[in-house]
Scaffold this motif. Sequence first.
Motif, PDB file in Angstrom:
ATOM      1  N   GLY A  66     -10.907  -0.901 -12.423  1.00  0.00           N
ATOM      2  CA  GLY A  66      -9.506  -0.587 -12.231  1.00  0.00           C
ATOM      3  C   GLY A  66      -9.235  -0.376 -10.752  1.00  0.00           C
ATOM      4  N   ALA A  67      -8.027  -0.652 -10.331  1.00  0.00           N
ATOM      5  CA  ALA A  67      -7.636  -0.468  -8.927  1.00  0.00           C
ATOM      6  C   ALA A  67      -6.525   0.560  -8.819  1.00  0.00           C
ATOM      7  CB  ALA A  67      -7.171  -1.785  -8.321  1.00  0.00           C
ATOM      8  N   PHE A  68      -6.522   1.308  -7.722  1.00  0.00           N
ATOM      9  CA  PHE A  68      -5.416   2.214  -7.445  1.00  0.00           C
ATOM     10  C   PHE A  68      -4.197   1.406  -7.027  1.00  0.00           C
ATOM     11  CE2 PHE A  68      -9.022   5.105  -6.902  1.00  0.00           C
ATOM     12  CZ  PHE A  68      -8.577   6.198  -7.644  1.00  0.00           C
ATOM     13  N   ALA A 130     -17.845   8.760 -15.332  1.00  0.00           N
ATOM     14  CA  ALA A 130     -18.450   8.592 -16.649  1.00  0.00           C
ATOM     15  C   ALA A 130     -17.402   8.298 -17.714  1.00  0.00           C
ATOM     16  CB  ALA A 130     -19.244   9.837 -17.027  1.00  0.00           C
ATOM     17  N   SER A 131     -16.127   8.451 -17.362  1.00  0.00           N
ATOM     18  CA  SER A 131     -15.044   8.146 -18.297  1.00  0.00           C
ATOM     19  C   SER A 131     -13.931   7.432 -17.547  1.00  0.00           C
ATOM     20  CB  SER A 131     -14.514   9.432 -18.953  1.00  0.00           C
ATOM     21  OG  SER A 131     -14.104  10.358 -17.970  1.00  0.00           O
ATOM     22  N   ILE A 132     -13.294   6.490 -18.222  1.00  0.00           N
ATOM     23  CA  ILE A 132     -12.188   5.745 -17.622  1.00  0.00           C
ATOM     24  C   ILE A 132     -10.979   6.668 -17.460  1.00  0.00           C
ATOM     25  CG2 ILE A 132     -10.537   3.859 -17.994  1.00  0.00           C
ATOM     26  CD1 ILE A 132     -12.769   2.452 -19.608  1.00  0.00           C
ATOM     27  N   THR A 133     -10.328   6.593 -16.323  1.00  0.00           N
ATOM     28  CA  THR A 133      -9.114   7.385 -16.102  1.00  0.00           C
ATOM     29  C   THR A 133      -7.987   6.829 -16.969  1.00  0.00           C
ATOM     30  OG1 THR A 133      -9.765   7.903 -13.843  1.00  0.00           O
ATOM     31  CG2 THR A 133      -7.421   8.108 -14.381  1.00  0.00           C
ATOM     32  N   GLY A 134      -7.402   7.700 -17.798  1.00  0.00           N
ATOM     33  CA  GLY A 134      -6.402   7.232 -18.751  1.00  0.00           C
ATOM     34  C   GLY A 134      -5.036   7.859 -18.584  1.00  0.00           C
ATOM     35  N   SER A 135      -4.757   8.451 -17.425  1.00  0.00           N
ATOM     36  CA  SER A 135      -3.425   9.021 -17.201  1.00  0.00           C
ATOM     37  C   SER A 135      -3.057   8.900 -15.734  1.00  0.00           C
ATOM     38  CB  SER A 135      -3.375  10.489 -17.630  1.00  0.00           C
ATOM     39  OG  SER A 135      -3.969  11.327 -16.658  1.00  0.00           O
ATOM     40  N   ASP A 136      -1.758   8.774 -15.484  1.00  0.00           N
ATOM     41  CA  ASP A 136      -1.278   8.680 -14.106  1.00  0.00           C
ATOM     42  C   ASP A 136      -1.560   9.966 -13.335  1.00  0.00           C
ATOM     43  OD1 ASP A 136      -0.352   6.123 -14.497  1.00  0.00           O
ATOM     44  OD2 ASP A 136       1.744   6.703 -14.813  1.00  0.00           O
ATOM     45  N   GLY A 137      -1.551  11.122 -14.028  1.00  0.00           N
ATOM     46  CA  GLY A 137      -1.806  12.388 -13.359  1.00  0.00           C
ATOM     47  C   GLY A 137      -3.224  12.478 -12.826  1.00  0.00           C
ATOM     48  N   ILE A 138      -4.186  12.071 -13.635  1.00  0.00           N
ATOM     49  CA  ILE A 138      -5.584  12.086 -13.187  1.00  0.00           C
ATOM     50  C   ILE A 138      -5.780  11.076 -12.071  1.00  0.00           C
ATOM     51  CG2 ILE A 138      -7.981  11.703 -13.869  1.00  0.00           C
ATOM     52  CD1 ILE A 138      -7.202  12.648 -16.682  1.00  0.00           C
ATOM     53  N   ALA A 139      -5.136   9.923 -12.198  1.00  0.00           N
ATOM     54  CA  ALA A 139      -5.234   8.898 -11.151  1.00  0.00           C
ATOM     55  C   ALA A 139      -4.718   9.425  -9.825  1.00  0.00           C
ATOM     56  CB  ALA A 139      -4.464   7.650 -11.567  1.00  0.00           C
ATOM     57  N   GLY A 181      -4.708   4.575 -14.352  1.00  0.00           N
ATOM     58  CA  GLY A 181      -3.611   5.432 -14.784  1.00  0.00           C
ATOM     59  C   GLY A 181      -3.409   5.355 -16.279  1.00  0.00           C
ATOM     60  N   ASP A 182      -2.163   5.490 -16.722  1.00  0.00           N
ATOM     61  CA  ASP A 182      -1.866   5.458 -18.150  1.00  0.00           C
ATOM     62  C   ASP A 182      -2.512   4.231 -18.795  1.00  0.00           C
ATOM     63  OD1 ASP A 182      -0.426   7.763 -17.887  1.00  0.00           O
ATOM     64  OD2 ASP A 182       1.535   6.799 -17.922  1.00  0.00           O
ATOM     65  N   ARG A 183      -3.151   4.446 -19.927  1.00  0.00           N
ATOM     66  CA  ARG A 183      -3.990   3.423 -20.541  1.00  0.00           C
ATOM     67  C   ARG A 183      -3.139   2.409 -21.298  1.00  0.00           C
ATOM     68  NH1 ARG A 183      -9.200   2.366 -21.310  1.00  0.00           N
ATOM     69  NH2 ARG A 183      -9.959   1.646 -23.337  1.00  0.00           N
ATOM     70  N   GLU A 184      -2.794   1.311 -20.621  1.00  0.00           N
ATOM     71  CA  GLU A 184      -1.999   0.234 -21.204  1.00  0.00           C
ATOM     72  C   GLU A 184      -2.882  -1.011 -21.297  1.00  0.00           C
ATOM     73  OE1 GLU A 184       2.402   1.280 -19.532  1.00  0.00           O
ATOM     74  OE2 GLU A 184       0.981   0.476 -18.077  1.00  0.00           O
ATOM     75  N   VAL A 185      -3.762  -0.998 -22.302  1.00  0.00           N
ATOM     76  CA  VAL A 185      -4.782  -2.037 -22.419  1.00  0.00           C
ATOM     77  C   VAL A 185      -4.167  -3.421 -22.556  1.00  0.00           C
ATOM     78  CG1 VAL A 185      -6.774  -2.803 -23.760  1.00  0.00           C
ATOM     79  CG2 VAL A 185      -6.387  -0.378 -23.414  1.00  0.00           C
TER      80      VAL A 185
END
Length: 204
Positions: A66-68, A130-139, A181-185
Amino acid sequence: MRILVVCAVPEEAQAVEAGRSLRHELDVLVCGVGPAAAAAATARTIAENSQMGRAYDVVVNAGICGAFRGKARIGDLLIATDSVAAELGVALPWGFQPIDELGFGTNRIGCNTVLTVAVEGVRGEILTLASITGSDGIAANLAHRYPDAIGEAMEGFGVATAAQQAGLPFAEIRGVSNYIGDREVEKWDWGAALKSLTTGIREI
């Protein structure tokens, strides 16, 4: 030159094989997902080949990531200047303290830039989690803590640690499949990421 290329999953390994160059002797290892599996499989493979008199000269971690937002686009190739274990440290109520500040080692390993000098892409730090970032806040929090980071993945620091302990140069290249960010697979593009990975391997 003998190069060990470490990938997490078979699809990444296939993309690497498609870009195989005749300039170097190249072995492709599928290590599994995450930093622990990556470190263990890489260390075992380096040791086994060394014992057989087939020592590697370089280790490369290659895959998708993933990219920022604002740092790279989907389909771009990222070339790491450093592999950074973003979660290695202490999570405090007022912020994060990396392990470097605790005096117990470092959460960053520098990459060999000579090996990737001919590779075209976006250069900067690639985070290992160790875990994929799944929210814009964590990103946003990660981007604040690591302003030079361009992307995140799950194996780089593990592969880099195994290479470093074996005394081998390390590089990391990754094709961008999604934004962090938000997980939009449904918006991820593995095809574009794997295509750029094939191109990048061909340029090494």
